[in-house]
Write a protein that holds these residues in place. Structure first.
Motif, PDB file in Angstrom:
ATOM      1  N   MET A  87      -3.255  -3.600   4.729  1.00 35.06           N
ATOM      2  CA  MET A  87      -4.176  -2.528   4.378  1.00 35.06           C
ATOM      3  C   MET A  87      -3.452  -1.208   4.226  1.00 35.06           C
ATOM      4  O   MET A  87      -3.623  -0.488   3.240  1.00 35.06           O
ATOM      5  N   VAL A  88      -2.614  -0.883   5.188  1.00 34.40           N
ATOM      6  CA  VAL A  88      -1.889   0.392   5.156  1.00 34.40           C
ATOM      7  C   VAL A  88      -0.932   0.429   3.971  1.00 34.40           C
ATOM      8  O   VAL A  88      -0.864   1.424   3.237  1.00 34.40           O
ATOM      9  N   LEU A  89      -0.194  -0.663   3.761  1.00 33.25           N
ATOM     10  CA  LEU A  89       0.758  -0.704   2.649  1.00 33.25           C
ATOM     11  C   LEU A  89       0.045  -0.630   1.308  1.00 33.25           C
ATOM     12  O   LEU A  89       0.501   0.041   0.380  1.00 33.25           O
ATOM     13  N   SER A  90      -1.071  -1.332   1.194  1.00 32.22           N
ATOM     14  CA  SER A  90      -1.825  -1.343  -0.058  1.00 32.22           C
ATOM     15  C   SER A  90      -2.369   0.041  -0.392  1.00 32.22           C
ATOM     16  O   SER A  90      -2.243   0.509  -1.529  1.00 32.22           O
ATOM     17  N   ILE A  91      -2.967   0.685   0.579  1.00 36.70           N
ATOM     18  CA  ILE A  91      -3.518   2.020   0.337  1.00 36.70           C
ATOM     19  C   ILE A  91      -2.398   3.003   0.047  1.00 36.70           C
ATOM     20  O   ILE A  91      -2.531   3.889  -0.821  1.00 36.70           O
ATOM     21  N   ASN A  92      -1.277   2.853   0.734  1.00 38.27           N
ATOM     22  CA  ASN A  92      -0.148   3.751   0.504  1.00 38.27           C
ATOM     23  C   ASN A  92       0.338   3.660  -0.947  1.00 38.27           C
ATOM     24  O   ASN A  92       0.724   4.666  -1.561  1.00 38.27           O
ATOM     25  N   LYS A  93       0.322   2.454  -1.514  1.00 36.18           N
ATOM     26  CA  LYS A  93       0.726   2.277  -2.910  1.00 36.18           C
ATOM     27  C   LYS A  93      -0.397   2.689  -3.869  1.00 36.18           C
ATOM     28  O   LYS A  93      -0.148   3.325  -4.900  1.00 36.18           O
ATOM     29  N   ALA A  94      -1.621   2.325  -3.529  1.00 35.17           N
ATOM     30  CA  ALA A  94      -2.748   2.610  -4.423  1.00 35.17           C
ATOM     31  C   ALA A  94      -3.000   4.110  -4.541  1.00 35.17           C
ATOM     32  O   ALA A  94      -3.420   4.587  -5.602  1.00 35.17           O
ATOM     33  N   VAL A  95      -2.737   4.847  -3.485  1.00 35.82           N
ATOM     34  CA  VAL A  95      -2.966   6.291  -3.551  1.00 35.82           C
ATOM     35  C   VAL A  95      -2.012   6.946  -4.547  1.00 35.82           C
ATOM     36  O   VAL A  95      -2.353   7.957  -5.175  1.00 35.82           O
ATOM     37  N   SER A  96      -0.840   6.356  -4.713  1.00 34.18           N
ATOM     38  CA  SER A  96       0.089   6.867  -5.728  1.00 34.18           C
ATOM     39  C   SER A  96      -0.477   6.662  -7.123  1.00 34.18           C
ATOM     40  O   SER A  96      -0.279   7.503  -8.015  1.00 34.18           O
ATOM     41  N   GLU A  97      -1.177   5.547  -7.322  1.00 32.60           N
ATOM     42  CA  GLU A  97      -1.831   5.312  -8.610  1.00 32.60           C
ATOM     43  C   GLU A  97      -2.921   6.346  -8.859  1.00 32.60           C
ATOM     44  O   GLU A  97      -3.058   6.861  -9.985  1.00 32.60           O
ATOM     45  N   LEU A  98      -3.685   6.670  -7.824  1.00 37.36           N
ATOM     46  CA  LEU A  98      -4.729   7.685  -7.971  1.00 37.36           C
ATOM     47  C   LEU A  98      -4.129   9.046  -8.303  1.00 37.36           C
ATOM     48  O   LEU A  98      -4.668   9.782  -9.139  1.00 37.36           O
ATOM     49  N   GLU A  99      -3.029   9.372  -7.655  1.00 34.66           N
ATOM     50  CA  GLU A  99      -2.390  10.669  -7.912  1.00 34.66           C
ATOM     51  C   GLU A  99      -1.925  10.756  -9.358  1.00 34.66           C
ATOM     52  O   GLU A  99      -2.052  11.810 -10.005  1.00 34.66           O
ATOM     53  N   ARG A 100      -1.424   9.657  -9.891  1.00 34.88           N
ATOM     54  CA  ARG A 100      -0.965   9.643 -11.279  1.00 34.88           C
ATOM     55  C   ARG A 100      -2.138   9.714 -12.248  1.00 34.88           C
ATOM     56  O   ARG A 100      -2.023  10.312 -13.326  1.00 34.88           O
ATOM     57  N   ILE A 101      -3.267   9.117 -11.883  1.00 30.01           N
ATOM     58  CA  ILE A 101      -4.474   9.267 -12.701  1.00 30.01           C
ATOM     59  C   ILE A 101      -4.862  10.740 -12.777  1.00 30.01           C
ATOM     60  O   ILE A 101      -5.200  11.261 -13.850  1.00 30.01           O
ATOM     61  N   HIS A 212      -3.054  -3.961  -6.101  1.00 29.81           N
ATOM     62  CA  HIS A 212      -2.758  -3.638  -4.704  1.00 29.81           C
ATOM     63  C   HIS A 212      -3.879  -4.135  -3.786  1.00 29.81           C
ATOM     64  O   HIS A 212      -3.623  -4.556  -2.645  1.00 29.81           O
ATOM     65  N   LEU A 213      -5.122  -4.082  -4.271  1.00 35.67           N
ATOM     66  CA  LEU A 213      -6.244  -4.589  -3.475  1.00 35.67           C
ATOM     67  C   LEU A 213      -6.112  -6.090  -3.255  1.00 35.67           C
ATOM     68  O   LEU A 213      -6.371  -6.590  -2.155  1.00 35.67           O
ATOM     69  N   ILE A 214      -5.733  -6.810  -4.298  1.00 40.15           N
ATOM     70  CA  ILE A 214      -5.558  -8.257  -4.159  1.00 40.15           C
ATOM     71  C   ILE A 214      -4.494  -8.575  -3.116  1.00 40.15           C
ATOM     72  O   ILE A 214      -4.643  -9.494  -2.303  1.00 40.15           O
ATOM     73  N   PHE A 215      -3.417  -7.782  -3.106  1.00 40.09           N
ATOM     74  CA  PHE A 215      -2.396  -7.956  -2.077  1.00 40.09           C
ATOM     75  C   PHE A 215      -2.980  -7.697  -0.691  1.00 40.09           C
ATOM     76  O   PHE A 215      -2.691  -8.424   0.270  1.00 40.09           O
ATOM     77  N   MET A 216      -3.801  -6.662  -0.577  1.00 38.88           N
ATOM     78  CA  MET A 216      -4.398  -6.338   0.714  1.00 38.88           C
ATOM     79  C   MET A 216      -5.214  -7.502   1.268  1.00 38.88           C
ATOM     80  O   MET A 216      -5.088  -7.876   2.440  1.00 38.88           O
ATOM     81  N   VAL A 217      -6.043  -8.087   0.426  1.00 32.27           N
ATOM     82  CA  VAL A 217      -6.979  -9.117   0.896  1.00 32.27           C
ATOM     83  C   VAL A 217      -6.328 -10.486   0.981  1.00 32.27           C
ATOM     84  O   VAL A 217      -6.529 -11.223   1.948  1.00 32.27           O
ATOM     85  N   LYS A 218      -5.523 -10.830  -0.034  1.00 29.22           N
ATOM     86  CA  LYS A 218      -4.980 -12.182  -0.114  1.00 29.22           C
ATOM     87  C   LYS A 218      -3.534 -12.306   0.359  1.00 29.22           C
ATOM     88  O   LYS A 218      -3.058 -13.408   0.623  1.00 29.22           O
ATOM     89  N   GLY A 219      -2.838 -11.174   0.413  1.00 26.33           N
ATOM     90  CA  GLY A 219      -1.447 -11.223   0.869  1.00 26.33           C
ATOM     91  C   GLY A 219      -0.475 -11.730  -0.165  1.00 26.33           C
ATOM     92  O   GLY A 219       0.623 -12.178   0.180  1.00 26.33           O
ATOM     93  N   ILE A 220      -0.847 -11.684  -1.447  1.00 22.79           N
ATOM     94  CA  ILE A 220       0.062 -12.123  -2.513  1.00 22.79           C
ATOM     95  C   ILE A 220       0.270 -10.993  -3.513  1.00 22.79           C
ATOM     96  O   ILE A 220      -0.630 -10.203  -3.773  1.00 22.79           O
ATOM     97  N   ASP A 221       1.473 -10.943  -4.056  1.00 21.55           N
ATOM     98  CA  ASP A 221       1.824  -9.935  -5.051  1.00 21.55           C
ATOM     99  C   ASP A 221       1.546 -10.509  -6.434  1.00 21.55           C
ATOM    100  O   ASP A 221       2.200 -11.454  -6.872  1.00 21.55           O
ATOM    101  N   VAL A 222       0.555  -9.936  -7.144  1.00 27.19           N
ATOM    102  CA  VAL A 222       0.155 -10.479  -8.446  1.00 27.19           C
ATOM    103  C   VAL A 222       0.567  -9.568  -9.598  1.00 27.19           C
ATOM    104  O   VAL A 222       0.108  -9.742 -10.728  1.00 27.19           O
ATOM    105  N   ARG A 223       1.448  -8.627  -9.324  1.00 26.57           N
ATOM    106  CA  ARG A 223       1.832  -7.675 -10.373  1.00 26.57           C
ATOM    107  C   ARG A 223       2.496  -8.354 -11.563  1.00 26.57           C
ATOM    108  O   ARG A 223       2.414  -7.850 -12.689  1.00 26.57           O
ATOM    109  N   HIS A 224       3.149  -9.486 -11.326  1.00 23.26           N
ATOM    110  CA  HIS A 224       3.856 -10.169 -12.403  1.00 23.26           C
ATOM    111  C   HIS A 224       3.190 -11.482 -12.800  1.00 23.26           C
ATOM    112  O   HIS A 224       3.780 -12.295 -13.512  1.00 23.26           O
ATOM    113  N   VAL A 225       1.959 -11.672 -12.341  1.00 21.02           N
ATOM    114  CA  VAL A 225       1.193 -12.858 -12.722  1.00 21.02           C
ATOM    115  C   VAL A 225       0.441 -12.549 -14.010  1.00 21.02           C
ATOM    116  O   VAL A 225      -0.201 -11.507 -14.137  1.00 21.02           O
ATOM    117  N   HIS A 226       0.520 -13.455 -14.990  1.00 21.18           N
ATOM    118  CA  HIS A 226      -0.195 -13.245 -16.249  1.00 21.18           C
ATOM    119  C   HIS A 226      -1.693 -13.176 -15.983  1.00 21.18           C
ATOM    120  O   HIS A 226      -2.227 -13.905 -15.150  1.00 21.18           O
TER     121      HIS A 226
END
Length: 237
Positions: A87-101, A212-226
């Motif tokens: 949760m902490v890691l996911s939010i820490n990364k997701a907040v960077s996405e919000l800042e860029r938005i 990042h949310l999917i990583f938070m809930v499922k524990g898998i990195d899907v950034r490179h999944v089609h």
């Protein structure tokens, strides 16, 4: 976050996690409004609203710093594990996405002021309105997915980014052709192209937020999944 986090011996720890979640959603609400107002300011040639959008950048940066500090403090003090750590890691990364938005919304506001000063573009506003609505919905749905830990909703947002990319590419081709036919329009149309580019990037950041949310809930990195394999990849976990 009750479905994800566990009850801790320390109520203070629970409070810290909940505060982190609330600050993240608050920041998301600010950038969602920023994007909506930035697009509306351009469509209405509203310089005052564009300045309001630019002014909100300070609030976004303040929340970004606050959340970053909260994440560091929780990691150092609580040494969370398992779902709490995700949760902490996911939010820490997701907040960077919000800042860029927020940064992209500020760019759109600045480009709006340029267009007001130089004269409106003869083309591109229909595309800006359509893509702007799509990415605003993506941001809204991404934040809603975070609030409800809704993986299905997150996957839908990821898929919606493909539509934004297609519309951006089609709009770009049309505008380049128009500039070739009427070189006098180049200056104003280029500003519109940069607006569309910012909107396309906002869609990317909304997609990343859901990954990042999917990583938070499922524990898998899907950034490179089609994207076509995403649902089955998540289901198998």
């Amino acid at each position: 976050m009750k479905e994800l986090t566990t009850d801790h011996i320390s109520q203070q720890f629970n409070n810290e996690l909940e505060m982190l979640r609330q600050h993240f959603l608050t920041m998301g609400g600010v950038v969602e409004t920023q994007v909506q107002d930035a697009v509306q300011a351009l469509l209405d040639s509203n310089g005052e609203l564009a300045e309001v959008v630019k002014g909100k950048d300070a609030t976004v940066n303040q929340l970004d710093g606050l959340i970053d500090e909260e994440c560091r403090r929780i990691l150092a003090k609580r040494q969370p594990a398992a779902s709490d750590l995700r949760m902490v890691l996911s939010i820490n990364k997701a907040v960077s996405e919000l800042e860029r938005i927020g940064d992209e919304a500020k760019k759109i506001a600045s480009l709006t002021l340029n267009l007001i000063h130089e004269g409106e573009s003869p083309r591109g506003y229909v595309e800006i309105n359509r893509i702007g609505q799509k990415v605003s919905r993506m941001i809204h749905d991404a934040l809603d997915a975070y609030a409800r830990l809704d993986i299905d909703a997150a996957i839908k947002v990821v898929k919606q980014d493909r539509d934004v990319d297609r519309e951006y590419e089609a709009a770009l081709r049309s505008l380049v052709t128009y500039m070739m036919e009427d070189p006098r329009s180049i200056s104003s149309v280029i500003n519109v192209i940069w607006v569309l580019r910012s909107l396309e990037r906002i869609g990317d950041h909304a997609r990343h937020t859901c990954q990042h949310l999917i990583f938070m809930v499922k524990g898998i990195d899907v950034r490179h999944v089609h994207v076509n394999d995403l649902a089955s990849e998540v289901k198998d976990v």
